[in-house]
Design a protein around this motif. Structure first.
Motif, PDB file in Angstrom:
ATOM      1  N   TRP A 181       0.899  -1.287   0.068  1.00 44.27           N
ATOM      2  CA  TRP A 181      -0.020  -0.046   0.067  1.00 44.27           C
ATOM      3  C   TRP A 181       0.937   1.131   0.033  1.00 44.27           C
ATOM      4  O   TRP A 181       0.507   2.483  -0.150  1.00 44.27           O
ATOM      5  N   SER A 182       2.112   1.231   0.065  1.00 45.61           N
ATOM      6  CA  SER A 182       3.084   2.374  -0.037  1.00 45.61           C
ATOM      7  C   SER A 182       4.411   1.956  -0.027  1.00 45.61           C
ATOM      8  O   SER A 182       4.670   0.728   0.288  1.00 45.61           O
ATOM      9  N   TYR A 183       5.353   2.810  -0.355  1.00 50.74           N
ATOM     10  CA  TYR A 183       6.827   2.639  -0.055  1.00 50.74           C
ATOM     11  C   TYR A 183       7.292   3.693   0.702  1.00 50.74           C
ATOM     12  O   TYR A 183       6.833   4.723   0.731  1.00 50.74           O
ATOM     13  N   SER A 184       8.715   3.063   1.227  1.00 47.45           N
ATOM     14  CA  SER A 184       9.386   4.293   1.863  1.00 47.45           C
ATOM     15  C   SER A 184      10.772   4.165   1.504  1.00 47.45           C
ATOM     16  O   SER A 184      11.227   3.470   0.907  1.00 47.45           O
ATOM     17  N   LEU A 185      11.531   5.427   1.743  1.00 49.81           N
ATOM     18  CA  LEU A 185      13.004   5.205   1.712  1.00 49.81           C
ATOM     19  C   LEU A 185      13.688   5.482   2.874  1.00 49.81           C
ATOM     20  O   LEU A 185      13.120   6.227   3.868  1.00 49.81           O
ATOM     21  N   SER A 213      -1.288   8.282   3.973  1.00 53.31           N
ATOM     22  CA  SER A 213      -0.491   8.143   2.804  1.00 53.31           C
ATOM     23  C   SER A 213      -1.160   7.409   1.697  1.00 53.31           C
ATOM     24  O   SER A 213      -1.660   6.244   2.088  1.00 53.31           O
ATOM     25  N   PHE A 214      -1.060   7.827   0.333  1.00 53.41           N
ATOM     26  CA  PHE A 214      -1.430   6.725  -0.743  1.00 53.41           C
ATOM     27  C   PHE A 214      -2.922   6.323  -0.544  1.00 53.41           C
ATOM     28  O   PHE A 214      -3.146   5.369  -0.863  1.00 53.41           O
ATOM     29  N   GLY A 215      -3.564   7.329  -0.132  1.00 48.96           N
ATOM     30  CA  GLY A 215      -4.969   7.022   0.051  1.00 48.96           C
ATOM     31  C   GLY A 215      -5.487   6.426   1.188  1.00 48.96           C
ATOM     32  O   GLY A 215      -6.798   6.174   1.554  1.00 48.96           O
ATOM     33  N   GLY A 216      -4.367   5.857   2.134  1.00 45.51           N
ATOM     34  CA  GLY A 216      -4.976   5.348   3.378  1.00 45.51           C
ATOM     35  C   GLY A 216      -4.458   4.025   3.537  1.00 45.51           C
ATOM     36  O   GLY A 216      -4.195   3.077   2.555  1.00 45.51           O
ATOM     37  N   GLN A 217      -3.704   3.762   4.892  1.00 43.77           N
ATOM     38  CA  GLN A 217      -2.868   2.543   5.259  1.00 43.77           C
ATOM     39  C   GLN A 217      -3.775   1.854   5.951  1.00 43.77           C
ATOM     40  O   GLN A 217      -4.365   2.096   7.093  1.00 43.77           O
ATOM     41  N   PRO A 218      -3.877   0.205   5.725  1.00 45.92           N
ATOM     42  CA  PRO A 218      -4.606  -0.368   6.540  1.00 45.92           C
ATOM     43  C   PRO A 218      -4.155  -0.783   7.613  1.00 45.92           C
ATOM     44  O   PRO A 218      -2.921  -0.931   8.001  1.00 45.92           O
ATOM     45  N   GLU A 219      -4.858  -1.560   8.799  1.00 44.28           N
ATOM     46  CA  GLU A 219      -4.691  -2.187   9.743  1.00 44.28           C
ATOM     47  C   GLU A 219      -4.607  -3.766   9.554  1.00 44.28           C
ATOM     48  O   GLU A 219      -5.772  -4.134   8.884  1.00 44.28           O
ATOM     49  N   ILE A 220      -3.647  -4.447   9.697  1.00 44.05           N
ATOM     50  CA  ILE A 220      -3.703  -5.796   9.500  1.00 44.05           C
ATOM     51  C   ILE A 220      -4.152  -6.775  10.891  1.00 44.05           C
ATOM     52  O   ILE A 220      -3.128  -6.610  11.681  1.00 44.05           O
ATOM     53  N   LYS A 221      -5.024  -7.423  11.142  1.00 49.49           N
ATOM     54  CA  LYS A 221      -5.429  -8.153  12.442  1.00 49.49           C
ATOM     55  C   LYS A 221      -5.289  -9.571  12.053  1.00 49.49           C
ATOM     56  O   LYS A 221      -5.906  -9.898  11.116  1.00 49.49           O
ATOM     57  N   LEU A 222      -4.691 -10.220  12.840  1.00 48.13           N
ATOM     58  CA  LEU A 222      -4.519 -11.601  12.823  1.00 48.13           C
ATOM     59  C   LEU A 222      -4.988 -12.112  14.278  1.00 48.13           C
ATOM     60  O   LEU A 222      -4.502 -11.776  15.112  1.00 48.13           O
TER      61      LEU A 222
END
Length: 678
Positions: A181-185, A213-222
């Motif tokens: 959903w995005s990239y970083s440097l 960022s990039f339209g919104g970052q998700p939360e991943i629930k396990l």
């Protein structure tokens, strides 16, 4: 397969992968047709590159109450020359299994499993892919380095390492399962400055650092014992078209940037596009969907689990008009005395406070800020703003420039307060543009005389061995003015100097000298424009031949990402620091100098232009409108990555500074009848 004491080599497709014999970690990809090409960074070659922290497949994870990293250069018990199976414990409550399998391509899987008895919330998850996007000298860059083009569109995500020469096989990475959903440097700071792009981190999510960022970052629930799996495929490709086909796009877009009240068509999509913005309209058509907006701006668009961004902009005439009014209202230094009050300066668009130089050469009232009076004059000459009211302002700026930006010998200064640096060759064609335009507007010989003397002085200072932006186009324009004024001697002098300059670089081949950066798109584009204009003057085949040879160098800077800020737009990764007030390094997309590529593609001889090169040129022109707001304000740098060295980005810098060269170049193309106003 070749085995050494430290590494093993495993073939796949038309090349091979080099692995650590100890850990199985990836150390390099090798194209068998060009073994010298470096697709990944190497610690022995780039001293700032840490093969431990930033090796391929290493990464980080952040949860709601803990964080950790894994390092694939640690000894891994499960690796072999036939594949890889390894396990890590980046957190006590989470296991990571990495597998790698070989065939005509390489498939890598990252499986994250919650091993605790409680639910786990992942708020940050990134994986390192250290592609060798660095600027050594031009000869080395063209022979050995790559441009990295990255698109993180959820399930529609990929990355390309493309040779900087524009020739040879591409290394492509395509997500086949899961999402990015995005990239970083990382490693982007003043220690490394402008000649490196840094370490790339592909983010499954960057919610912890930059939620929007990039339209919104998700939360991943396990849940307990539940897993998340990311799978990508790595392969060699002959060209961009072959790679894009392999990504299996969920839809085709007619364009990614368009004028307001026109449409962008989404074709071959079985899933209706969706958006969270009330200003973006989506309508079903007979063959797909139509996106439209009456409001200037950029908009995220989702197609299932895939995401991209489109841009709708005001008509060019209206955009220029609003920008000019903003400049006149907010970007003049009226608080200063005398001629200094007629200068144009950067402004913070949040506070409306003009930016003082503060000893920083990229905030002066000269150099790149010359774009503002040039734009105002071009707009007035076209009747897009009121000429009689603006002309006294421009006449006063002319006096300011003669007194504070040029000395009596027509040597430039970077600004009225610049008393310590030498002449900057970049500034001279820009100043000559302004005075030649005043001659074109009013027909006064004194203005043409100044334009000629600036260029004459520039050649005395060595501009003939320097690829100054807009040099050849400006010289050609002044030659035309001199001819119309009957000044044949001066016209012939500049013609000879321009052709000699072009021949000098034609004989240099790929040994292009460094400028303010070792190698960059805004060195290559002036080179190609120089060949174009020398060919226009002489019709010598050597210039046409060198243009054809060098064109792939220019095109390789721009990627095929299906995104309004990225499609065809050349890479540039330092101007947020030099020109912005946030002083942030990192990719700037779109960057106004990417428009130089449009000028090359549209000014080329007709026999070299194609429908595809024209399409790319238009895409770049339109994409750069994202740097302006509907009120006429602007940003000098949209820093694209989600984070840079852990600091949130994906944001406009508040400073309106140097971005107006984009509009200047667009208007020049109109004035030369190369394109038509839409």
């Amino acid at each position: 397969m070749t085995l050494t004491s430290d590494t093993v080599s495993r073939e796949f497709g038309s090349g091979c992968i080099i692995l650590s014999a100890k850990s199985g970690a990836v150390t390099q990809f090798v194209d068998s047709s060009n073994p010298c090409r470096k697709f990944l960074l190497e610690s022995g070659r780039q001293q700032w590159h840490s093969s431990a922290e930033h090796s391929w497949g290493s990464g980080h994870i952040i949860t709601e109450n803990s964080a950790g990293r894994w390092n694939v250069h640690s000894p891994l018990p499960g690796h072999s020359t036939e594949g890889l199976y390894s396990e890590f414990r980046p957190l006590p409550q989470l296991s990571l299994q990495i597998t790698r399998s070989f065939g005509s391509s390489i498939v890598e899987r990252f499986r994250f499993t919650n091993t605790s008895n409680a639910p786990l919330s992942i708020r940050g998850l990134g994986i390192q892919v250290p592609m060798a996007d660095v600027y050594d000298d031009a000869e080395t860059s063209l022979a050995e380095n790559v441009n990295a083009h990255i698109f993180t569109g959820g399930s529609w995500s990929w990355a390309i390492a493309q040779p900087m020469s524009g020739r040879g096989n591409l290394l492509g990475l395509i997500v086949r399962e899961g999402e990015l959903w995005s990239y970083s440097l990382e490693s982007r700071n003043q220690s490394n400055s402008s000649n490196i792009r840094g370490h790339f981190v592909l983010n499954v999510t960057d919610l912890a650092h930059n939620p929007a960022s990039f339209g919104g970052q998700p939360e991943i629930k396990l849940l307990p014992n539940e897993s998340y799996q990311l799978t990508w495929e790595i392969a060699w490709f002959d060209n961009i078209s072959q790679f894009i086909a392999a990504t299996k796009p969920p839809a085709e877009f007619s364009s990614f940037s368009a004028r307001t009240e026109s449409s962008i068509l989404v074709l071959n999509s079985t899933i209706p596009p969706q958006t969270k913005s009330p200003h973006l309209q989506i309508e079903r058509t007979s063959d797909g969907f139509a996106l439209s907006s009456t409001k200037h701006g950029t908009y995220s668009v989702d197609i299932g689990n895939a995401r991209t961004e489109v841009n709708f902009h005001l008509p060019l005439q209206e955009l220029v008009r609003r920008r000019c009014h903003y400049i006149l209202q907010y970007q003049r230094s009226l608080d200063r005395e005398g001629l200094l009050s007629y200068a144009f300066v950067p402004v913070n668009t949040t506070t409306f406070l003009t930016q003082t130089t503060n000893g920083w050469s990229d905030w002066t009232d000269g150099s790149e800020r010359i774009a503002m009076p040039v734009l105002l004059q071009l707009a007035a000459m076209r009747g897009w703003i009121d000429g009689p009211s603006i002309d006294p302002v421009l006449e006063s700026w002319s006096s300011f420039a003669r007194s504070h930006l040029l000395n009596e010998n027509f040597m430039p200064r970077r600004g009225s307060q610049d008393n310590w640096s030498g002449p900057r060759l970049y500034d001279m064609p820009w100043l000559a543009q302004f005075f030649n335009d005043r001659y074109r507007w009013h027909g006064r010989s004194k203005d043409l005389d100044v334009a000629f003397k600036i260029l004459e002085r520039a050649f005395c200072l060595g501009v003939g061995g320097f690829l100054a932006i807009h040099l050849s186009e400006t010289v050609l324009a002044v030659i035309k003015s001199l001819e119309l004024a009957g000044q044949e001697d001066r016209s012939c002098q500049l013609s000879t100097q321009l052709v000699d300059c072009a021949m000098h670089f034609a004989n240099m081949g790929d040994r292009i000298p460094r400028h303010e950066v070792n190698y960059e798109q805004s060195i290559v584009a002036p080179l190609l424009n120089l060949f174009i204009d020398a060919y226009t003057l002489t019709k010598r085949e050597i210039f046409l031949s060198r243009l054809k040879q060098s064109l792939p160098w220019l095109l390789s800077f721009g990627g095929p990402q299906p995104h309004a800020r990225l499609h065809g737009v050349s890479i540039r990764h330092w101007d947020g620091f030099w020109f912005g007030c946030n002083r942030q390094w990192g990719d700037v997309f779109p960057h106004y100098w990417s428009t130089l590529t449009s000028t090359v593609l549209l000014r080329m001889p007709r026999k070299l232009r194609t429908a595809e090169t024209d399409r790319i040129a238009e895409a770049i022109l339109r994409s750069n409108t994202a740097n302006y707001q509907s009120d006429g304000s602007a940003t000098c740098a949209f820093v694209m990555p989600s984070t840079v060295d852990g600091r949130a980005a994906h944001v406009e810098d508040p400073l309106a500074n140097d971005q107006d060269w984009h509009l200047v170049m667009w208007l020049r193309l109109l004035d030369e009848n190369i394109i038509q106003l839409d």
